[in-house]
Design an enzyme around this catalytic site. Sequence first.
Site, PDB file in Angstrom:
ATOM      1  CB  SER A  61      -0.923   0.011   1.221  1.00 23.66           C
ATOM      2  OG  SER A  61      -1.664  -1.181   1.274  1.00 23.66           O
TER       3      SER A  61
HETATM    4  N1  SAM Z   1      -0.412  -4.538   4.230  1.00 25.03           N
HETATM    5  C1  SAM Z   1       0.220  -4.949   3.016  1.00 25.03           C
HETATM    6  C2  SAM Z   1       1.623  -4.387   2.872  1.00 25.03           C
HETATM    7  O1  SAM Z   1       2.053  -3.620   3.736  1.00 25.03           O
HETATM    8  O2  SAM Z   1       2.276  -4.752   1.879  1.00 25.03           O
HETATM    9  C3  SAM Z   1      -0.575  -4.629   1.782  1.00 25.03           C
HETATM   10  C4  SAM Z   1      -1.776  -5.434   1.669  1.00 25.03           C
HETATM   11  S1  SAM Z   1      -2.451  -5.609   0.078  1.00 25.03           S
HETATM   12  C5  SAM Z   1      -3.121  -4.025  -0.240  1.00 25.03           C
HETATM   13  C6  SAM Z   1      -3.864  -6.591   0.577  1.00 25.03           C
HETATM   14  C7  SAM Z   1      -3.501  -7.996   0.963  1.00 25.03           C
HETATM   15  O3  SAM Z   1      -4.659  -8.621   1.518  1.00 25.03           O
HETATM   16  C8  SAM Z   1      -3.096  -8.858  -0.229  1.00 25.03           C
HETATM   17  O4  SAM Z   1      -1.833  -9.405  -0.016  1.00 25.03           O
HETATM   18  C9  SAM Z   1      -4.179  -9.937  -0.279  1.00 25.03           C
HETATM   19  O5  SAM Z   1      -3.717 -11.184  -0.735  1.00 25.03           O
HETATM   20  C10 SAM Z   1      -4.624  -9.984   1.166  1.00 25.03           C
HETATM   21  N2  SAM Z   1      -5.961 -10.550   1.412  1.00 25.03           N
HETATM   22  C11 SAM Z   1      -7.101 -10.387   0.703  1.00 25.03           C
HETATM   23  N3  SAM Z   1      -8.100 -11.057   1.290  1.00 25.03           N
HETATM   24  C12 SAM Z   1      -7.577 -11.664   2.394  1.00 25.03           C
HETATM   25  C13 SAM Z   1      -8.120 -12.487   3.416  1.00 25.03           C
HETATM   26  N4  SAM Z   1      -9.401 -12.842   3.462  1.00 25.03           N
HETATM   27  N5  SAM Z   1      -7.289 -12.909   4.392  1.00 25.03           N
HETATM   28  C14 SAM Z   1      -5.980 -12.575   4.390  1.00 25.03           C
HETATM   29  N6  SAM Z   1      -5.416 -11.801   3.450  1.00 25.03           N
HETATM   30  C15 SAM Z   1      -6.205 -11.341   2.469  1.00 25.03           C
END
Ligand code: SAM
Length: 220
Positions: A61
């Site tokens: 992000s």
């Molecule tokens: N916080 C992260 C970073 O600092 O890099 C960025 C997160 S990215 C915007 C969103 C993440 O949420 C993705 O890696 C995606 O695979 C994960 N995600 C989506 N649905 C999810 C779920 N139900 N449980 C766990 N992770 C999930």
Amino acid sequence: MDMTRIRDHMVEHHVVGRGIHDQNVTRAMRMVPREKFVDPGFEEFAYEDAPLAIGEGQTISQPFIVALMIEKADLDAGDKVLEVGTGSGYASALISRIARHVYSVERHERLALQARERFERLGYCNIDVRVGDGSKGWAKAAPFDAIIVSAGAPEVPAALKEQLDLGGRLIIPVGGGEEQRLKRITRTGPATFEEEDLGGVLFVPLIGEDAWTAAHPMYT
Ligand code: SAM
């Protein structure tokens, strides 16, 4: 390249300059090397205020949004925090420099393993990473002082509210379509919650049992 200087500039310009003044957050951002959380070859873009692709159709992000979410979670040194959506691991790394312990859930195994390796390499030993569906939270480790969800949910998952401690804060993007509203839900009593709107945001979808299905148009 002098990464410390570039990092300090990013914090001054994109974080403090845009109204984030929580010193826990700015100190953590000066400490955590974001260039170690991007894919090889992307290091030179690590300190732009933009999301970057990390594979699996996901992103690390934008630094300002990460800072805003952590500031709004109002963390203390003794806090136990859950992050849903580990991704690159950057946000969990920042939280780990402020709070006592971080539990971080990621649905993509490759990303979870890569984040775990990064934490080990940097010596961040107060973070547990699990592969799974974070829309169900992490019941065994609950209750949490704060929960930060780094992906957009259609509605606030019930399990995440239930896993908040009294006074606990849940920061979560909610809404249909590509744009969501960033919400802060505070547990004010055993069955009472206060909800605040923190503005519009743009996140990849939260995919899970208590979230969007894998048929979401943005799902890859
Ligand atoms: N916080 C992260 C970073 O600092 O890099 C960025 C997160 S990215 C915007 C969103 C993440 O949420 C993705 O890696 C995606 O695979 C994960 N995600 C989506 N649905 C999810 C779920 N139900 N449980 C766990 N992770 C999930």
